[in-house]
Design a protein around this motif. Structure first.
Motif, mmCIF file in Angstrom:
data_model
loop_
_atom_site.group_PDB
_atom_site.id
_atom_site.type_symbol
_atom_site.label_atom_id
_atom_site.label_comp_id
_atom_site.label_asym_id
_atom_site.label_seq_id
_atom_site.Cartn_x
_atom_site.Cartn_y
_atom_site.Cartn_z
ATOM 1 N N ARG A 31 -11.102 26.522 -22.957
ATOM 2 C CA ARG A 31 -11.279 25.453 -23.936
ATOM 3 C C ARG A 31 -11.162 24.078 -23.274
ATOM 4 O O ARG A 31 -11.934 23.172 -23.551
ATOM 5 C CB ARG A 31 -10.257 25.603 -25.059
ATOM 6 N N MET A 32 -10.197 23.927 -22.363
ATOM 7 C CA MET A 32 -9.997 22.648 -21.684
ATOM 8 C C MET A 32 -11.226 22.268 -20.848
ATOM 9 O O MET A 32 -11.685 21.131 -20.894
ATOM 10 C CB MET A 32 -8.767 22.692 -20.778
ATOM 11 N N VAL A 33 -11.755 23.226 -20.116
ATOM 12 C CA VAL A 33 -12.945 22.948 -19.305
ATOM 13 C C VAL A 33 -14.115 22.585 -20.202
ATOM 14 O O VAL A 33 -14.859 21.638 -19.920
ATOM 15 C CB VAL A 33 -13.285 24.144 -18.392
ATOM 16 N N ASP A 34 -14.292 23.340 -21.282
ATOM 17 C CA ASP A 34 -15.394 23.057 -22.204
ATOM 18 C C ASP A 34 -15.264 21.653 -22.806
ATOM 19 O O ASP A 34 -16.250 20.926 -22.917
ATOM 20 C CB ASP A 34 -15.462 24.104 -23.315
ATOM 21 N N GLU A 35 -14.036 21.281 -23.184
ATOM 22 C CA GLU A 35 -13.823 19.944 -23.768
ATOM 23 C C GLU A 35 -14.109 18.846 -22.749
ATOM 24 O O GLU A 35 -14.748 17.851 -23.065
ATOM 25 C CB GLU A 35 -12.395 19.813 -24.280
ATOM 26 N N ARG A 36 -13.643 19.025 -21.540
ATOM 27 C CA ARG A 36 -13.800 17.985 -20.514
ATOM 28 C C ARG A 36 -15.232 17.847 -20.026
ATOM 29 O O ARG A 36 -15.608 16.804 -19.522
ATOM 30 C CB ARG A 36 -12.875 18.254 -19.343
ATOM 31 N N GLY A 38 -17.864 18.569 -22.067
ATOM 32 C CA GLY A 38 -18.741 18.452 -23.226
ATOM 33 C C GLY A 38 -19.561 19.713 -23.460
ATOM 34 O O GLY A 38 -20.712 19.646 -23.884
ATOM 35 N N ASP A 39 -18.979 20.867 -23.184
ATOM 36 C CA ASP A 39 -19.638 22.180 -23.341
ATOM 37 C C ASP A 39 -20.879 22.335 -22.462
ATOM 38 O O ASP A 39 -21.696 23.225 -22.689
ATOM 39 C CB ASP A 39 -19.996 22.468 -24.803
ATOM 40 N N LYS A 40 -21.008 21.501 -21.448
ATOM 41 C CA LYS A 40 -22.171 21.572 -20.559
ATOM 42 C C LYS A 40 -22.237 22.910 -19.825
ATOM 43 O O LYS A 40 -23.318 23.418 -19.551
ATOM 44 C CB LYS A 40 -22.108 20.421 -19.556
ATOM 45 N N TYR A 41 -21.075 23.483 -19.530
ATOM 46 C CA TYR A 41 -21.023 24.730 -18.772
ATOM 47 C C TYR A 41 -20.458 25.874 -19.610
ATOM 48 O O TYR A 41 -19.809 26.779 -19.086
ATOM 49 C CB TYR A 41 -20.178 24.530 -17.506
ATOM 50 N N ASP A 42 -20.713 25.842 -20.900
ATOM 51 C CA ASP A 42 -20.150 26.817 -21.821
ATOM 52 C C ASP A 42 -20.479 28.252 -21.431
ATOM 53 O O ASP A 42 -19.604 29.115 -21.437
ATOM 54 C CB ASP A 42 -20.617 26.527 -23.248
ATOM 55 N N ALA A 43 -21.696 28.528 -21.074
ATOM 56 C CA ALA A 43 -22.081 29.898 -20.700
ATOM 57 C C ALA A 43 -21.318 30.357 -19.467
ATOM 58 O O ALA A 43 -20.867 31.512 -19.404
ATOM 59 C CB ALA A 43 -23.583 29.980 -20.453
#
Length: 64
Positions: A31-36, A38-43
């Protein structure tokens, strides 16, 4: 094996003994990575989280 490998193995063993807590940690990190980012690397974060969970035998999956 080097210190980093020893630490990784110790962490994996601890996660196997406490999968619910490990799941919370993996979810929080994802969740922290996704937030930081902007979900650019969600997959990619989903894939990495699933791999981490498999490494300690968790059956948990996060539905999005």
């Amino acid at each position: 094996m080097g210190k980093l490998g020893d630490m990784a193995n110790k962490a994996k063993e601890m996660a196997k003994g406490h999968p619910e807590q490990a799941d919370k940690g993996v979810e929080g990190a994802e969740r922290m990575v996704d937030e930081r980012t902007g979900d650019k690397y969600d997959a990619q974060t989903d894939k990495a989280a699933d791999a981490a969970r498999r490494s300690y035998g968790s059956n948990s999956t996060t539905d999005r």
